[in-house]
Motif scaffolding. Sequence first.
Motif, short mmCIF file in Angstrom:
data_model
loop_
_atom_site.label_atom_id
_atom_site.label_comp_id
_atom_site.label_asym_id
_atom_site.label_seq_id
_atom_site.Cartn_x
_atom_site.Cartn_y
_atom_site.Cartn_z
N ASP A 271 0.85 -1.18 0.00
CA ASP A 271 0.00 0.00 0.00
C ASP A 271 0.89 1.23 0.00
OD1 ASP A 271 -1.79 2.02 0.33
OD2 ASP A 271 -2.58 1.34 2.27
N PRO A 272 0.90 2.02 -1.09
CA PRO A 272 1.78 3.19 -1.16
C PRO A 272 1.59 4.17 -0.01
CG PRO A 272 0.80 2.73 -3.30
CD PRO A 272 0.10 1.85 -2.31
N ALA A 273 0.37 4.25 0.51
CA ALA A 273 0.08 5.19 1.58
C ALA A 273 0.78 4.81 2.89
CB ALA A 273 -1.43 5.28 1.81
N THR A 274 1.09 3.53 3.04
CA THR A 274 1.74 3.08 4.28
C THR A 274 3.09 2.44 4.01
OG1 THR A 274 0.60 0.93 4.15
CG2 THR A 274 -0.50 2.68 5.39
N LEU A 275 3.67 2.73 2.85
CA LEU A 275 4.95 2.13 2.47
C LEU A 275 6.03 2.48 3.49
CD1 LEU A 275 6.44 0.55 0.19
CD2 LEU A 275 7.01 2.77 -0.80
N ASP A 276 6.75 1.49 3.97
CA ASP A 276 7.85 1.72 4.89
C ASP A 276 9.06 0.91 4.43
OD1 ASP A 276 7.39 -0.92 5.61
OD2 ASP A 276 6.38 -0.41 7.48
N GLU A 277 10.13 0.95 5.22
CA GLU A 277 11.38 0.31 4.80
C GLU A 277 11.24 -1.20 4.69
OE1 GLU A 277 11.93 1.32 9.25
OE2 GLU A 277 10.77 1.98 7.51
N ILE A 278 10.43 -1.80 5.53
CA ILE A 278 10.27 -3.26 5.49
C ILE A 278 9.52 -3.68 4.22
CG2 ILE A 278 9.34 -5.27 6.68
CD1 ILE A 278 11.65 -3.90 8.14
N GLN A 279 8.46 -2.94 3.89
CA GLN A 279 7.71 -3.25 2.67
C GLN A 279 8.53 -2.96 1.42
OE1 GLN A 279 4.28 -0.72 3.43
NE2 GLN A 279 3.01 -2.51 3.86
N ALA A 280 9.26 -1.83 1.44
CA ALA A 280 10.07 -1.46 0.27
C ALA A 280 11.15 -2.50 -0.02
CB ALA A 280 10.71 -0.10 0.49
N ALA A 281 11.60 -3.20 1.02
CA ALA A 281 12.64 -4.21 0.84
C ALA A 281 12.19 -5.34 -0.07
CB ALA A 281 13.06 -4.77 2.20
N GLN A 282 10.88 -5.48 -0.25
CA GLN A 282 10.37 -6.54 -1.12
C GLN A 282 10.83 -6.35 -2.56
OE1 GLN A 282 6.16 -7.55 -0.64
NE2 GLN A 282 6.15 -6.45 1.32
N ALA A 283 11.20 -5.11 -2.91
CA ALA A 283 11.68 -4.86 -4.27
C ALA A 283 12.94 -5.65 -4.58
CB ALA A 283 11.94 -3.36 -4.46
N LEU A 284 13.73 -5.97 -3.52
CA LEU A 284 14.97 -6.73 -3.72
C LEU A 284 14.77 -8.23 -3.54
CD1 LEU A 284 17.58 -4.42 -1.95
CD2 LEU A 284 17.16 -4.68 -4.39
N GLY A 285 13.54 -8.64 -3.27
CA GLY A 285 13.24 -10.05 -3.07
C GLY A 285 13.68 -10.95 -4.20
N PRO A 286 13.52 -10.54 -5.48
CA PRO A 286 13.89 -11.42 -6.59
C PRO A 286 15.36 -11.83 -6.61
CG PRO A 286 12.41 -9.70 -7.36
CD PRO A 286 12.77 -9.35 -5.95
N VAL A 287 16.24 -11.00 -6.04
CA VAL A 287 17.67 -11.35 -6.07
C VAL A 287 18.23 -11.65 -4.69
CG1 VAL A 287 18.17 -10.06 -8.17
CG2 VAL A 287 18.36 -8.92 -5.96
N ALA A 288 17.61 -11.10 -3.65
CA ALA A 288 18.15 -11.29 -2.30
C ALA A 288 17.37 -12.30 -1.47
CB ALA A 288 18.20 -9.95 -1.57
N GLY A 289 16.17 -12.65 -1.92
CA GLY A 289 15.39 -13.65 -1.21
C GLY A 289 15.13 -13.26 0.24
N GLU A 290 15.44 -14.18 1.15
CA GLU A 290 15.17 -13.95 2.57
C GLU A 290 16.06 -12.88 3.18
OE1 GLU A 290 16.64 -17.13 5.25
OE2 GLU A 290 17.27 -18.13 3.41
N TYR A 291 17.12 -12.51 2.46
CA TYR A 291 18.03 -11.48 2.96
C TYR A 291 17.67 -10.09 2.44
CZ TYR A 291 20.76 -15.65 4.01
OH TYR A 291 21.17 -16.87 4.47
N ALA A 292 16.58 -9.98 1.72
CA ALA A 292 16.21 -8.71 1.10
C ALA A 292 16.04 -7.60 2.12
CB ALA A 292 14.92 -8.88 0.28
N THR A 293 15.36 -7.91 3.23
CA THR A 293 15.12 -6.89 4.25
C THR A 293 16.42 -6.36 4.84
OG1 THR A 293 12.98 -7.84 4.85
CG2 THR A 293 14.02 -6.40 6.48
N TRP A 294 17.33 -7.29 5.18
CA TRP A 294 18.61 -6.86 5.75
C TRP A 294 19.44 -6.06 4.74
CZ3 TRP A 294 20.10 -6.30 10.49
CH2 TRP A 294 19.52 -7.07 11.51
N LEU A 295 19.47 -6.52 3.51
CA LEU A 295 20.23 -5.82 2.49
C LEU A 295 19.71 -4.41 2.29
CD1 LEU A 295 22.41 -5.84 0.30
CD2 LEU A 295 20.73 -6.81 -1.28
#
Length: 459
Positions: A271-295
Amino acid sequence: MGTETRSSDRWGIGRVTGYLERLGPTWLAGAIAAGPATMVSLLVAGASFGYTLLWVVVLSAILGTVGQYLAMRLGLLTEAGIVAVVEDHLGSVWAWVLVIDVVLAAGLAQLVIMKTLADVSATIVGTAGVAALADPRLWGVTWAVILALGLAGGGYRVAELGAKLLVSLVVLAFVVSAFVVPIDPTEAATGLVPSMPAGVGGAVVAAGVLGGAVHITLLTMQSYTMRARGWTERDRGIARFDVVSSMLVAFGIFSLAVFLVAASVLPGVVDPATLDEIQAAQALGPVAGEYATWLFLLGLWGAAVSTLGGNTIVPPYLLADKLGWDQSVEDPRYRTALVVVALASAIGAFLEGAFFELLVLVLAFGLVGTPFALAVILVLLNDADVVGETNSRLENVGGLVLFAVAAVLAGEFVLEELPAASAGDPTAVFVVAFAAAMALAIVGILWTASRDRLRARSG
């Protein structure tokens, strides 16, 4: 050995190596431009409107290059800081207006970047299970002290180096993701057609994206970073290469990669209205997988650390130039100003609201103050008494296009703030009042320049 050297020179390898070793001033501006505010603005733009604002992203890299090129020309041809040049040729009043404009834009950015750094630091330690240290206010004060001691003593560069390595890893992750995620070329191409998204927030996000590349802080600091390198008119070739390689190439790749990945992965997922750093980390999911949030968290943290250091020195630099201080920590007045700005940034950790929204807003606000700086630069570059080689027609066209686009997007942002200002919202009132003051300043600087030119001709 001699044959190898001649062969290398023939292919220009020695020349390229020499160029790479001397790069720096605009790369510093590019590092600040590629900071957390720009990264978040690109993520919000992609998550909120898909590919619609791709034209702004492309334009930001092109116009950011034009802006830094013009600022570079002024610095090379005058071999002085921009504030001193304004005072000598346009008067002390306009020099103070420029200083105040920069201090407001950079000061607000400083507070929000510190809030970002404090919030992300607290999130990292909280995620690691150290709940006792997960207080952003504690981190804000801690980082302010580290910043003050580091910059005043020259030790902050170590932190910046490590932070830049983290940012590089995240940028690389976004670039790799751009080749992995299912980007729709046909749909993305529609975003190259200029249009403003319907609904609330489109103008703010567009202004934020452009404001990341075309910002008064970046324009004004160019002359000072070049002076620190000792560049003069003889260094025009390396200066051009510095601008193009950093803003058009490096910053352009960074912007496109982050935006395209966000526009492909995040719409419909968050939800763009509530976008935060944890949600935004999903953008790196395709390459970082479970480490996307930390990266992503570490990259955002690194971007905030590196940008904070560069942004802190801008207000003291301009103030020192105006008051005739040495722009070195050897001068106690400059060192004091540096420490004051660093410590005052701790206030940012106490700001209310989500830093994602504030970062976009602060870039949009900075864009409101940018047309005045552009007007000043264009006026000075067309005055033969200031520079030995005035702007060519092409350079003026580029500058005027940059000024027009920045003014239009800033105006769209201000118009979007008018309803809230009418309702008495203090932030919106401040934005509208600042925009009105800057509009009057632009008229005033143009009138002053025209009057002085007419007097010179009649005399």
